[in-house]
Write an enzyme that holds these catalytic residues in place. Structure first.
Site, short mmCIF file in Angstrom:
data_model
loop_
_atom_site.label_atom_id
_atom_site.label_comp_id
_atom_site.label_asym_id
_atom_site.label_seq_id
_atom_site.Cartn_x
_atom_site.Cartn_y
_atom_site.Cartn_z
N ARG A 52 88.68 127.75 -18.14
CA ARG A 52 87.82 127.45 -16.99
C ARG A 52 86.37 127.73 -17.37
O ARG A 52 85.45 126.99 -17.02
CB ARG A 52 88.24 128.28 -15.76
CG ARG A 52 87.23 128.22 -14.63
CD ARG A 52 87.76 128.64 -13.27
NE ARG A 52 88.74 129.70 -13.29
CZ ARG A 52 88.50 131.00 -13.50
NH1 ARG A 52 87.25 131.41 -13.70
NH2 ARG A 52 89.47 131.88 -13.51
N TYR A 104 74.57 108.12 -1.50
CA TYR A 104 76.01 107.90 -1.63
C TYR A 104 76.75 108.58 -0.47
O TYR A 104 76.40 109.70 -0.08
CB TYR A 104 76.45 108.47 -2.98
CG TYR A 104 77.93 108.46 -3.23
CD1 TYR A 104 78.60 107.25 -3.48
CD2 TYR A 104 78.67 109.63 -3.25
CE1 TYR A 104 79.96 107.24 -3.72
CE2 TYR A 104 80.03 109.63 -3.49
CZ TYR A 104 80.67 108.42 -3.72
OH TYR A 104 82.02 108.41 -3.96
N ASP A 176 70.32 111.89 -9.00
CA ASP A 176 71.65 111.36 -9.29
C ASP A 176 71.45 110.09 -10.11
O ASP A 176 71.00 109.07 -9.60
CB ASP A 176 72.39 111.07 -7.97
CG ASP A 176 73.82 110.61 -8.19
OD1 ASP A 176 74.10 110.00 -9.24
OD2 ASP A 176 74.65 110.85 -7.29
N LYS A 201 81.96 106.65 -13.41
CA LYS A 201 81.41 105.31 -13.37
C LYS A 201 81.08 104.83 -14.79
O LYS A 201 81.98 104.69 -15.59
CB LYS A 201 80.20 105.29 -12.43
CG LYS A 201 80.43 106.05 -11.10
CD LYS A 201 81.50 105.44 -10.21
CE LYS A 201 81.93 106.33 -9.06
NZ LYS A 201 80.88 106.87 -8.22
C1 LIG Z 1 80.78 107.93 -7.29
C2 LIG Z 1 79.48 108.59 -7.04
C3 LIG Z 1 79.37 109.97 -6.78
C4 LIG Z 1 80.59 110.85 -6.67
O1 LIG Z 1 81.28 110.95 -7.87
P1 LIG Z 1 82.86 111.19 -7.99
O2 LIG Z 1 83.09 111.19 -9.45
O3 LIG Z 1 83.52 110.06 -7.26
O4 LIG Z 1 83.14 112.50 -7.34
C5 LIG Z 1 78.12 110.50 -6.60
N1 LIG Z 1 77.01 109.74 -6.65
C6 LIG Z 1 77.06 108.42 -6.89
C7 LIG Z 1 75.79 107.64 -6.93
C8 LIG Z 1 78.29 107.80 -7.08
O5 LIG Z 1 78.33 106.47 -7.30
#
Ligand SMILES: *Cc1c(COP(=O)(O)O)cnc(C)c1O
Length: 388
Positions: A52, A104, A176, A201
């Site tokens: 962890r 998001y 982000d 992504k």
């Molecule tokens: C998908 C996404 C998240 C969240 O990520 P997860 O891996 O689904 O928890 C946060 N910010 C953006 C811009 C996203 O597209």
């Protein structure tokens, strides 16, 4: 980064944080499927005690991601939400956060439904309006949370200008960077303090893993991220880290194709009689095209468009595609299509949704790396089917 002796991002994507394994010479970072580590004497270990807290496969990914973002420190989490949660762990009751009015959905949810109850306040503003952002800042504002490009209207936020506003108010600026990826945009270069990723992504890139990451240049912040990583425990498995490492190696070539296809598709849609409007930062008509051109190396693989038809006709378009799969999420090699009104943004009341530009017939596309002519032909036959 300006040091010409530094390997370029294509090279770092493949090599940063990764050395052939010492004992066997194995080229690929092993999956250290392992929870605990031998100590030579109590407290005398070789860098790892418990998985962890740290795992060598995770370390390889953390170093790789830090290098891609041009940052000093990386930390990985079991999802993008895990990384966002860790930034919020820095806050205290009474703190205030300013963020975009189109962040998001999961980010909006953790802000309002998890952290507001700890007496942390959130203001959602149009972050392309810098006066509105400056006006929203208060003495107790601790964080400015920025996304760019945003979802699904692909607004582009000026990271340098927003980081300046945050710093003028002694707040941190976190970006982000999920939609752009470090191949196209490196927020730390523009003054951001923290970069957050959903590795699910583009960085993973193959729709087969969920993960998150934080990158910073600030040693103190990184230490705190490590503390919360260990204390909260939203850490990724070594298998997941291995998958993301496999993805990051091809990030530059995948992104080049994503961008080329999206650019061509955006232009084709823009000229198409069945389409009212296209949202893509690479189009000259995009309201923040200049900011995007200055801040990004290319314009990404995400675009949205308004189909000239009803909600039902737009639903028929997204239901009739074959190359494009009807699904939420984004950033994989395969093309995805979705309709925000009845899907990702269904929770927003219609009047509010339409006023924000999220019309009934808005369609969002994650442009994959298939042949662009097949993508166009698929959309054309879906348009025809929907209007039959
Ligand atoms: C998908 C996404 C998240 C969240 O990520 P997860 O891996 O689904 O928890 C946060 N910010 C953006 C811009 C996203 O597209």
């Amino acid at each position: 980064m300006d040091d010409s002796s530094d390997p370029r991002i294509e090279t770092r994507a493949i090599h940063a944080g990764q050395e052939p394994e010492e004992e066997t010479g194995a080229l690929m970072t092993p999956i250290y499927a392992n929870s605990t580590y031998e100590q030579d004497a109590p407290g005398d270990h070789r860098g790892y005690e418990y998985s962890r807290t740290g795992n060598p496969t995770r370390t390889a990914l953390e170093e790789n991601l830090a290098s891609l973002e041009g940052g000093s420190y990386g930390r990985c989490f079991s999802s993008g939400m895990g990384s966002i949660n860790t930034v919020l762990n820095l806050l205290e009751s009474g703190d205030h956060v300013v963020t975009g009015d189109d962040v998001y959905g999961g980010t909006h949810r953790i802000f309002t439904q998890v952290y507001e109850k700890y007496d942390i306040e959130f203001d959602f503003v149009d972050t392309t309006d810098h006066d509105a952002v400056a006006d929203a800042m208060r003495p107790e504002t601790a964080l400015l949370w920025v996304e760019t490009p945003t979802n699904p209207l692909m607004r582009v936020n000026d990271i340098a200008a927003l980081a300046d506003i945050a710093h003028d108010n002694d707040a941190l600026c976190a970006v982000d960077n999920t939609f752009a990826t470090p191949y196209l945009q490196r927020p730390l270069e523009h003054g951001a303090d923290i970069v957050s990723h959903s590795l699910t992504k583009y960085l993973g890139g193959h729709s087969d893993v969920v993960g998150g990451a934080l990158v910073t240049d600030d040693e103190d912040l990184d230490e705190q991220f490590g503390f919360y990583q260990n204390s909260v425990g939203a850490t990724p498995s070594p298998f997941d880290c291995f998958l993301v490492l496999r993805g990051t190696k091809t990030l530059p070539v995948r992104m080049d194709r994503h961008c080329d296809n999206a650019r061509e598709l955006a232009q084709w849609l823009d000229d198409h009689e069945a389409v009212d409007r296209v949202y893509y930062p690479g189009l000259d008509s995009h309201p923040q095209h200049d900011v995007a051109a200055a801040q990004m190396d290319d314009f990404g693989g995400m675009l949205s468009f308004e189909f000239d038809g009803t909600l039902e006709e737009a639903s028929a378009v997204v239901s009739n595609t074959e190359v494009f799969t009807l699904a939420e999420s984004l950033g994989g090699v395969e093309s995805l299509i979705e309709q925000p009104a009845p899907m990702t943004h269904a929770a927003i009341p219609r009047e509010e949704r339409v006023a924000a530009g999220l019309t009934d017939s808005l369609i969002r596309v994650s442009v994959g790396i298939e042949h662009v002519d097949d993508q166009k032909a698929d959309l054309q036959q879906a348009f025809d089917a929907a209007l039959e």
